[in-house]
Design a protein around this motif. Structure first.
Motif, PDB file in Angstrom:
ATOM      1  N   ALA A  77       3.987   1.445  -0.937  1.00  0.00           N
ATOM      2  CA  ALA A  77       4.724   1.495  -2.201  1.00  0.00           C
ATOM      3  C   ALA A  77       3.848   2.126  -3.278  1.00  0.00           C
ATOM      4  O   ALA A  77       4.298   2.958  -4.066  1.00  0.00           O
ATOM      5  N   MET A  78       2.594   1.741  -3.291  1.00  0.00           N
ATOM      6  CA  MET A  78       1.645   2.274  -4.271  1.00  0.00           C
ATOM      7  C   MET A  78       1.500   3.781  -4.084  1.00  0.00           C
ATOM      8  O   MET A  78       1.528   4.536  -5.054  1.00  0.00           O
ATOM      9  N   PHE A  79       1.368   4.191  -2.864  1.00  0.00           N
ATOM     10  CA  PHE A  79       1.204   5.623  -2.572  1.00  0.00           C
ATOM     11  C   PHE A  79       2.421   6.426  -3.007  1.00  0.00           C
ATOM     12  O   PHE A  79       2.309   7.422  -3.723  1.00  0.00           O
ATOM     13  N   ILE A 104       0.834  -1.203   0.000  1.00  0.00           N
ATOM     14  CA  ILE A 104       0.000   0.000   0.000  1.00  0.00           C
ATOM     15  C   ILE A 104       0.864   1.246   0.000  1.00  0.00           C
ATOM     16  O   ILE A 104       0.636   2.180  -0.770  1.00  0.00           O
TER      17      ILE A 104
END
Lengths: 168, 168
Positions: free
Chosen positions: A27-29, A25
């Motif tokens: 990393a995605m952000f 999560i």
DNA sequence: CACAATACGTCAGCTTTGTTGACATTCCAA
DNA sequence: TTGGAATGTCAACAAAGCTGACGTATTGTG
């Protein structure tokens, strides 16, 4: 879906830990920031925003698309899109032509200037993407795409798949 | 599109094609919508937004963090963060305590209510993430993370790495 | 000690991008 | 011919970012 199953279940389900998911999560952000950073810089100079970039991207991607179609791809209201589209048309980056079969529809195309901006933006974005891809390698890239696709809403994935088939 | 090419260069550099990069860009765009969709729905009911979610997430992640630290992680101005933080404190989701060593600093913690909302939000987000991870498998997940990390700005990656080390 | 720098909060004002709701126009199709 | 679909536009509003300026503790330094 059939994971490791019986014996040692191979690499196990450790990758489904809350900890692992949380890292994904974050990393995605953080990655999304990088993903938009380069185009954002270019857009800021020309006093455009991400909304303009998105419109330009998908008009380039599907030349002649209608407003309604663009609406459902972008997932915003027509009022919101219209504001962006209007400035792009006024500035001569996008051409809007009345439909032939259905005159209610407007078909959207990039002008030469629009295509030039599209190229500038997508070059910048692709450069970063290319660097990331190259650093991670082809196998990682395949996994990257797999996870992203699995993360989409069904309706969204439908748009994505439709896009994919268009050019290749 | 340059399909077959020659026999050499192994799996080749075909994954660095503009076409492939464009697909990755669109996958990123569409996936991010899915990524935020579930928390967004919960937040809307409570009349909060993504900014609140981000603050809550990182306060949970680094309890006792200072305002300045949060600022640099989120990459926004203090005015912007302050607006969000103020409502969270007023609503009793976040506690702000004066620093001990340095009384200029404020240390931020989630209250019980704040922790409850954090759980609700991250449960929703993790559920989707978990489904995507499970569908794609461990190898894909590793690739996913690799590419995302390679996509970050250097400064951002620094924050990300610092986070990673915190709990594991 | 005096002064500069730091951390935080806040006021005011502006921008982008999203939202609703209401209403007009155009035009296809039953 | 009439209903509904596609589009456009006006108005009002909200979330979340920004800049600039200012105030107030507190801390560190010369």
């Amino acid at each position: 879906m059939p994971e490791g199953s019986s014996p040692p279940m191979g690499q196990s389900l450790l990758f489904l830990t809350d900890e692992q998911l949380r890292k994904g999560i974050e990393a995605m952000f953080f990655a999304y920031r990088g993903f938009t950073a380069d185009p954002d810089r270019i857009l800021a100079q020309k006093s455009y925003g991400r909304a303009h970039h998105r419109a330009i991207h998908f008009i380039h991607r599907s030349p002649g698309t209608t407003v309604n179609n663009l609406l459902s791809i972008l997932g915003v209201t027509k009022q919101s899109l219209n504001r962006v589209l209007r400035t792009l048309i006024e500035d001569g980056l996008v051409a809007s032509t009345v439909g032939i079969r259905d005159k209610r529809e407007r078909h959207l195309h990039l002008t030469q200037d629009g295509a030039a901006l599209e190229r500038e933006l997508s070059d910048a974005q692709r450069d970063r993407m290319r660097a990331a891809y190259r650093a991670a390698g082809p196998a990682a890239v395949a996994g990257f795409r797999q996870v992203l696709e699995a993360m989409m809403d069904d309706e969204t994935r439908h748009h994505y798949e439709a896009m994919k088939e268009k050019i290749e």
